[in-house]
Motif scaffolding. Structure first.
Motif, PDB file in Angstrom:
ATOM      1  N   SER A 156      -5.724   2.189   4.354  1.00 31.39           N
ATOM      2  CA  SER A 156      -4.793   2.518   3.284  1.00 31.39           C
ATOM      3  C   SER A 156      -5.548   2.920   2.020  1.00 31.39           C
ATOM      4  O   SER A 156      -5.176   3.884   1.342  1.00 31.39           O
ATOM      5  CB  SER A 156      -3.875   1.319   2.999  1.00 31.39           C
ATOM      6  OG  SER A 156      -2.777   1.699   2.205  1.00 31.39           O
ATOM      7  N   HIS A 157      -6.635   2.208   1.710  1.00 33.08           N
ATOM      8  CA  HIS A 157      -7.402   2.521   0.512  1.00 33.08           C
ATOM      9  C   HIS A 157      -8.079   3.878   0.638  1.00 33.08           C
ATOM     10  O   HIS A 157      -8.100   4.681  -0.310  1.00 33.08           O
ATOM     11  CB  HIS A 157      -8.447   1.439   0.242  1.00 33.08           C
ATOM     12  CG  HIS A 157      -9.252   1.690  -0.995  1.00 33.08           C
ATOM     13  ND1 HIS A 157     -10.529   2.198  -0.970  1.00 33.08           N
ATOM     14  CD2 HIS A 157      -8.937   1.539  -2.314  1.00 33.08           C
ATOM     15  CE1 HIS A 157     -10.983   2.335  -2.207  1.00 33.08           C
ATOM     16  NE2 HIS A 157     -10.033   1.940  -3.044  1.00 33.08           N
ATOM     17  N   GLU A 158      -8.647   4.160   1.826  1.00 32.00           N
ATOM     18  CA  GLU A 158      -9.293   5.447   2.033  1.00 32.00           C
ATOM     19  C   GLU A 158      -8.296   6.593   1.893  1.00 32.00           C
ATOM     20  O   GLU A 158      -8.597   7.625   1.287  1.00 32.00           O
ATOM     21  CB  GLU A 158      -9.929   5.475   3.433  1.00 32.00           C
ATOM     22  CG  GLU A 158     -10.693   6.752   3.743  1.00 32.00           C
ATOM     23  CD  GLU A 158     -11.259   6.744   5.152  1.00 32.00           C
ATOM     24  OE1 GLU A 158     -11.124   7.773   5.853  1.00 32.00           O
ATOM     25  OE2 GLU A 158     -11.821   5.704   5.548  1.00 32.00           O
ATOM     26  N   CYS A 159      -7.100   6.391   2.408  1.00 30.97           N
ATOM     27  CA  CYS A 159      -6.042   7.406   2.283  1.00 30.97           C
ATOM     28  C   CYS A 159      -5.660   7.612   0.812  1.00 30.97           C
ATOM     29  O   CYS A 159      -5.527   8.747   0.339  1.00 30.97           O
ATOM     30  CB  CYS A 159      -4.837   6.980   3.113  1.00 30.97           C
ATOM     31  SG  CYS A 159      -3.475   8.159   3.131  1.00 30.97           S
ATOM     32  N   TYR A 160      -5.505   6.512   0.097  1.00 32.37           N
ATOM     33  CA  TYR A 160      -5.140   6.565  -1.320  1.00 32.37           C
ATOM     34  C   TYR A 160      -6.190   7.331  -2.124  1.00 32.37           C
ATOM     35  O   TYR A 160      -5.861   8.229  -2.917  1.00 32.37           O
ATOM     36  CB  TYR A 160      -4.992   5.144  -1.858  1.00 32.37           C
ATOM     37  CG  TYR A 160      -4.650   5.051  -3.328  1.00 32.37           C
ATOM     38  CD1 TYR A 160      -3.378   5.365  -3.789  1.00 32.37           C
ATOM     39  CD2 TYR A 160      -5.604   4.631  -4.254  1.00 32.37           C
ATOM     40  CE1 TYR A 160      -3.057   5.269  -5.139  1.00 32.37           C
ATOM     41  CE2 TYR A 160      -5.297   4.535  -5.604  1.00 32.37           C
ATOM     42  CZ  TYR A 160      -4.024   4.858  -6.044  1.00 32.37           C
ATOM     43  OH  TYR A 160      -3.711   4.758  -7.377  1.00 32.37           O
ATOM     44  N   MET A 161      -7.453   6.999  -1.907  1.00 27.33           N
ATOM     45  CA  MET A 161      -8.517   7.649  -2.654  1.00 27.33           C
ATOM     46  C   MET A 161      -8.614   9.129  -2.302  1.00 27.33           C
ATOM     47  O   MET A 161      -8.855   9.983  -3.176  1.00 27.33           O
ATOM     48  CB  MET A 161      -9.850   6.946  -2.383  1.00 27.33           C
ATOM     49  CG  MET A 161      -9.916   5.519  -2.923  1.00 27.33           C
ATOM     50  SD  MET A 161      -9.652   5.425  -4.713  1.00 27.33           S
ATOM     51  CE  MET A 161     -11.099   6.302  -5.304  1.00 27.33           C
ATOM     52  N   ASN A 162      -8.415   9.437  -1.043  1.00 26.68           N
ATOM     53  CA  ASN A 162      -8.444  10.833  -0.627  1.00 26.68           C
ATOM     54  C   ASN A 162      -7.353  11.635  -1.342  1.00 26.68           C
ATOM     55  O   ASN A 162      -7.595  12.731  -1.862  1.00 26.68           O
ATOM     56  CB  ASN A 162      -8.262  10.925   0.891  1.00 26.68           C
ATOM     57  CG  ASN A 162      -8.470  12.329   1.428  1.00 26.68           C
ATOM     58  OD1 ASN A 162      -9.183  13.151   0.843  1.00 26.68           O
ATOM     59  ND2 ASN A 162      -7.841  12.635   2.552  1.00 26.68           N
ATOM     60  N   SER A 163      -6.154  11.058  -1.406  1.00 27.09           N
ATOM     61  CA  SER A 163      -5.046  11.735  -2.091  1.00 27.09           C
ATOM     62  C   SER A 163      -5.381  11.982  -3.550  1.00 27.09           C
ATOM     63  O   SER A 163      -5.200  13.089  -4.072  1.00 27.09           O
ATOM     64  CB  SER A 163      -3.764  10.895  -1.978  1.00 27.09           C
ATOM     65  OG  SER A 163      -3.346  10.764  -0.642  1.00 27.09           O
ATOM     66  N   LEU A 164      -5.862  10.936  -4.239  1.00 33.94           N
ATOM     67  CA  LEU A 164      -6.177  11.077  -5.659  1.00 33.94           C
ATOM     68  C   LEU A 164      -7.282  12.098  -5.903  1.00 33.94           C
ATOM     69  O   LEU A 164      -7.218  12.902  -6.846  1.00 33.94           O
ATOM     70  CB  LEU A 164      -6.580   9.719  -6.242  1.00 33.94           C
ATOM     71  CG  LEU A 164      -5.466   8.954  -6.986  1.00 33.94           C
ATOM     72  CD1 LEU A 164      -4.280   8.698  -6.066  1.00 33.94           C
ATOM     73  CD2 LEU A 164      -6.003   7.633  -7.545  1.00 33.94           C
ATOM     74  N   GLU A 165      -8.300  12.089  -5.052  1.00 37.66           N
ATOM     75  CA  GLU A 165      -9.415  13.021  -5.242  1.00 37.66           C
ATOM     76  C   GLU A 165      -8.974  14.468  -5.048  1.00 37.66           C
ATOM     77  O   GLU A 165      -9.373  15.364  -5.814  1.00 37.66           O
ATOM     78  CB  GLU A 165     -10.548  12.669  -4.267  1.00 37.66           C
ATOM     79  CG  GLU A 165     -11.272  11.385  -4.641  1.00 37.66           C
ATOM     80  CD  GLU A 165     -12.175  10.871  -3.523  1.00 37.66           C
ATOM     81  OE1 GLU A 165     -12.277  11.554  -2.478  1.00 37.66           O
ATOM     82  OE2 GLU A 165     -12.767   9.792  -3.688  1.00 37.66           O
ATOM     83  N   VAL A 166      -8.148  14.719  -4.045  1.00 42.76           N
ATOM     84  CA  VAL A 166      -7.660  16.075  -3.802  1.00 42.76           C
ATOM     85  C   VAL A 166      -6.805  16.552  -4.976  1.00 42.76           C
ATOM     86  O   VAL A 166      -6.935  17.697  -5.446  1.00 42.76           O
ATOM     87  CB  VAL A 166      -6.864  16.128  -2.482  1.00 42.76           C
ATOM     88  CG1 VAL A 166      -6.109  17.453  -2.362  1.00 42.76           C
ATOM     89  CG2 VAL A 166      -7.789  15.947  -1.295  1.00 42.76           C
TER      90      VAL A 166
END
Length: 701
Positions: A214-224
């Protein structure tokens, strides 16, 4: 090295490691946590927009075998407030097996019904149309979001080329098509052809990103999202201006609010030609930059691009042809200018429907605008309730941000009208509307209640809100008002300090009602006080105070309410909370009784005068409301006890015993009387309802 929070300038990093750690390895709980913090940033996705999911291994209740289950936001939910009750749990393998029976684009609506055959969790919310978009991708955690910056990229001319310019080969791109099973297949195909990508941009629509946790997904979204935002801001700096620069200047803040409050009831009346509407107003910097620009006339008619936007805002706004400095005090003259604009808009919407409808399209919906733009002043929205109109307003702000970004990148493009129509009048969308719960009796109405800081006034406000009204609480005690308004949910109530003896204070209260909700439909004059003295002890000050609060206050409230109600042209209700004492001659009561009698007769006079405007005026007469009533906190109780030769503690029993039903009268009973007048007895005016347990000497007939 920068910390995680310092890394982001254009989105809010809200992940709290301690909160996440407290959830342990519960992947569904972590998915819900991620959803809630994503939904807390309106730049990422708005209320009801986007979708999130996770996949876990569970025990099949029939075979005891390990199976993969996808948990996803259900139909009509909101990721910002998502809970376990709002998600659907489906067997991933069964969902993917639907590929074996899918019959192409003409089969989309049938596929939605087949999602129910994939349900794992029997307590599931109805699966949404986005379900296959998540289910056909292999990732454990997936976000489908509508960030302003990403939709700007998606809605820009040459969107695919721009995507490559920003992210290189790390992002996929899929052209626009309506959400459904085939779009899920297109996402799967895109991933298969571009293994190793971190996400996919959906043309004119939004963003898909993912991660193993979940954290990896969250960070990926924010970075994009951050990368897109940085790219857009760089382009804006290079261009040197936004929306072609400013064509007009905004009025000063106070003048904007004054204009908006003046205009709101007129706009509300026009927007309510088919169904009564509730209003919302904003004059934020983002809005003003757009509505005052040179490019407004070009961009506004193009409409919004993202389906989530135009489903809530209609295909395009109405731009008013009023000068910001125009005098709005002449209601007739202003309405003469506004009516043709509304007629033109309605006809345009009807033409849009007629030109694009299918054989099985639902009937045309309300043709009035949702978003109304007044250059130099601000932006209005009107919908069935406060939440819906506020959210529509917020979505159009998102649309403004999208236009801003797309114009900076290359050029803004909107959906073709037929594509937009097919979304707006999709049979599945119509079915969702038909499933909406029945509206409450006072839904779509705005009530202003004086003396609502406690006692009878607060009970009345509570009852009106319970029955669906938006309420504006007024009183002279702000601490009571703050406490009172805190008992309501968001988008239900507002408050303002109001001294009913001052016309300017009343005008400010009505201005607040207009700005907050669009106008006023129900006014309840509950503010009051009681002074019980023999005539020799009754001072001129006592007399003036009673007359000012009860009688002059009612006159001013009614006079200003009528002006607003006439602007709206929707009729209305005025309720006077008088007293049995206006009908019954009692000892030591000359000042109070005379004031209450004046209130009662004023209500009759107003009823006779305002019937042609469909404004109904009625009176509710309480008696003996001791428990919970503010006026019994002071000298009144001692005065009445003395008049009857009993103690203050004996008053409740005394008052109960003297009525025919032997009942104690509570503030809630008076509130029920008010509701009867405004919510049930819709063909009654000039009436008096006694709520006193039955006092024979107060019978009016």
């Amino acid at each position: 090295m920068k910390s995680t929070t310092q890394r982001f300038k254009y989105v809010d990093h809200l992940w709290d490691d301690k909160k996440a750690a407290a959830l342990g390895d519960d992947q569904v709980a972590l998915f819900l946590y991620r959803s809630n913090i994503l939904g807390a940033d309106l730049r990422i996705t708005n209320y009801g927009g986007g979708n999130t999911s996770c996949k876990t291994i569970e025990k099949d209740p029939l075979t005891d075998a390990d199976v993969e289950v996808m948990w996803i936001k259900g139909s009509g939910g909101d990721i910002g407030t998502l809970t376990k009750a709002g998600i659907a749990g489906l067997y991933t393998d069964r969902l993917r097996d639907l590929k074996n029976v899918y019959g192409g684009l003409a089969d989309e609506d049938r596929m939605v019904g087949l999602f129910n055959h994939c349900i794992y969790d029997l307590d599931s919310k109805a699966p949404s149309i986005d379900t296959p978009l998540h289910g056909l991708l292999p990732f454990k955690h997936i976000d489908h979001l509508h960030p302003d910056a990403l939709i700007a990229v998606a809605a820009a001319k040459d969107s695919e080329k721009v995507t490559r310019e920003i992210w290189g080969d790390t992002m996929g791109w899929v052209p626009w098509q309506r959400p459904g099973f085939d779009l899920g297949l297109q996402l799967e195909k895109c991933l298969n052809e571009n293994p190793g990508i971190r996400g996919i941009v959906l043309g004119s629509h939004g963003l898909f990103t993912w991660g193993d946790t979940s954290h990896e997904c969250y960070m990926n979204s924010l970075e994009v999202i951050e990368m897109a935002s940085e790219f857009i801001e760089k382009k804006i700096k290079e261009n040197g201006s936004v929306f072609g620069g400013q064509k007009i200047e905004s009025l000063p803040k106070e003048e904007r609010l004054e204009k908006a409050a003046q205009l709101m009831p007129m706009l509300r009346g026009l927007c309510s030609s088919e169904n009564r509407m509730i209003g919302h107003f904003t004059d934020s910097d983002v809005v003003l930059e757009y509505i005052n620009s040179n490019d407004l006339e070009r961009l506004a008619p193009m409409g919004t691009s993202c389906p989530d936007h135009f489903l809530r805002t209609k295909i395009q706004p109405l731009v008013l042809r009023l000068d910001a400095k125009e005098d709005l005090s002449d209601t007739g003259a202003v309405l003469a200018k506004l009516r043709p604009a509304f007629e033109e808009y309605r006809q345009g919407y009807q033409d849009y429907y007629d030109s694009h409808k299918r054989e099985n399209s639902p009937a045309v919906r309300d043709a009035n605008p949702v978003i109304i733009i007044y250059p130099g002043v601000g932006m209005f929205s009107f919908a069935k309730n406060k939440q819906t109109t506020r959210v529509a307003n917020e979505f159009y702000v998102n649309a403004i941000n999208v236009m801003r970004g797309a114009e900076a990148i290359t050029e803004y493009t909107s959906l073709p009208r037929q594509e937009a129509f097919d979304i707006e009048y999709w049979l599945l969308e119509e079915a969702k509307l038909q499933r909406m719960p029945k509206e409450k009796p006072l839904s779509r109405k705005v009530a202003l209640v004086t003396g609502a800081g406690g006692g009878i006034g607060k009970a009345i406000a509570d009852k009106l809100a319970e029955e669906g009204a938006n309420v504006v609480l007024t009183d002279i005690a702000e601490d009571r008002l703050k406490e009172g308004v805190s008992t309501y949910g968001r988008d239900t109530a507002s408050y303002t300090v109001c001294d009913v003896t001052e016309g300017a204070s009343i005008a400010a209260a009505y201005g607040k009602a207009c700005l907050e909700f669009g106008g006023v439909d129900i006014v309840v004059h509950s503010a009051g006080l009681a002074i019980s003295k023999p005539i020799e002890d009754t001072t001129e000050k006592d007399w003036d105070l009673l007359q000012d609060v009860l009688v002059k206050g009612q006159f001013q409230l009614a006079k200003q309410a009528v002006a607003i109600m006439r602007k709206q042209g929707l009729g209305g209700d005025f309720i006077s909370i008088a007293s049995k004492n206006g009908l019954v001659s009692g000892p030591n009561n000359v000042g109070y009784g005379t004031s209450k009698a004046a209130q009662q007769h004023m209500a009759r006079l107003l009823a006779a005068e305002l019937g042609g405007d469909k404004i109904r005026v009625n009176t509710v007469n309480p008696d003996g409301v001791i428990v919970g009533s503010k006026i019994w906190e002071g000298d009144w109780a001692e005065g009445r006890a003395k008049a009857y030769g009993i103690t203050v503690d004996e008053l409740p029993a005394h008052y109960a015993k003297r009525n025919l039903l032997n009942e104690i009268i509570y503030p809630e009973d008076i509130a029920n009387g008010v509701f009867a007048c405004v919510g049930i007895l819709d063909k009654t005016t000039g009436n008096i309802i006694n709520v006193d347990g039955g006092m024979a000497n107060a019978f009016v007939r």
